[in-house]
Design an enzyme around this catalytic site. Structure first.
Site, mmCIF file in Angstrom:
data_model
loop_
_atom_site.group_PDB
_atom_site.id
_atom_site.type_symbol
_atom_site.label_atom_id
_atom_site.label_comp_id
_atom_site.label_asym_id
_atom_site.label_seq_id
_atom_site.Cartn_x
_atom_site.Cartn_y
_atom_site.Cartn_z
ATOM 1 N N LYS A 38 1.212 -0.933 -0.256
ATOM 2 C CA LYS A 38 -0.017 -0.077 0.112
ATOM 3 C C LYS A 38 0.512 1.147 -0.344
ATOM 4 O O LYS A 38 1.416 1.404 1.242
ATOM 5 C CB LYS A 38 -0.763 0.213 1.475
ATOM 6 N N GLY A 43 6.787 0.787 5.817
ATOM 7 C CA GLY A 43 7.535 0.224 4.815
ATOM 8 C C GLY A 43 7.488 0.922 3.268
ATOM 9 O O GLY A 43 8.428 0.554 2.875
ATOM 10 N N CYS A 44 6.687 1.033 3.060
ATOM 11 C CA CYS A 44 6.695 0.808 1.471
ATOM 12 C C CYS A 44 7.054 2.413 1.000
ATOM 13 O O CYS A 44 7.056 2.170 0.500
ATOM 14 C CB CYS A 44 5.026 0.793 0.675
ATOM 15 N N THR A 45 6.879 2.794 2.218
ATOM 16 C CA THR A 45 7.727 4.639 1.725
ATOM 17 C C THR A 45 9.085 4.925 1.720
ATOM 18 O O THR A 45 9.100 4.290 0.874
ATOM 19 C CB THR A 45 6.565 5.416 2.375
ATOM 20 N N ALA A 48 10.101 2.598 -1.188
ATOM 21 C CA ALA A 48 9.694 3.335 -2.767
ATOM 22 C C ALA A 48 11.243 4.075 -2.787
ATOM 23 O O ALA A 48 11.890 5.111 -4.161
ATOM 24 C CB ALA A 48 8.424 3.975 -2.939
#
Length: 155
Positions: A38, A43-45, A48
């Site tokens: 998401k 974690g995704c930030t 990325a």
């Protein structure tokens, strides 16, 4: 989950600008395809931002980085602008590509079961075959590991 040597399932998905990106159009070059749950989550930030920071190294290695999640193109655009990302994010709202790559799985969190994206990364070689796989990725140090593996594969 796909294995090394498997043919990478082809796909066409909209990016953050609602332009279609197809794997077949990248045939002949290396692709780092990473799946994440998401936009705008911790974690995704981090992942990325790490891929964005490492983009010059991946470009030197001739690789394209593509991030895929079930979020909409509009959410991807917002995420990119908010975090100043320079990578391409693809939207798989129907979850067909997530399923084709085996990353849409039953997950457990705090005793609750639900379907979700298992953070995973694939390196696809210029012939369109899976050259490396990471599943259940831990974000810290992951981008460095992917860069090292790509360099080794090309070497």
């Amino acid at each position: 989950m796909l294995k090394i040597g498997d043919k990478a399932p082809d796909f066409c998905l909209p990016n953050q600008d609602e332009e279609e990106v197809c794997l077949r159009d990248l045939h002949g070059s290396w692709v780092v395809l990473y799946f994440y749950p998401k936009d705008n989550t911790p974690g995704c930030t981090t992942e990325a931002c790490d891929f964005t920071a490492a983009m010059p190294d991946f470009s030197k290695l001739g690789a394209t980085i593509l991030g895929v999640s079930p979020d909409s193109p509009k959410k991807h655009r917002n995420f990119i602008e908010k975090k100043e990302l320079s990578i391409t994010l693809l939207s798989d709202e129907d979850k067909e590509v997530l399923q084709a790559y085996g990353v849409w799985q039953l997950k457990k969190n705090y005793g609750r079961e639900y379907m979700g994206v298992v953070r995973s990364t694939f390196i696809i070689n210029p012939e369109g075959k899976i050259a490396a796989v990471w599943d259940k990725v831990k974000v810290k140090g992951h981008v460095d590991a992917v860069r090292e593996k790509l360099s080794e594969l090309e070497g």
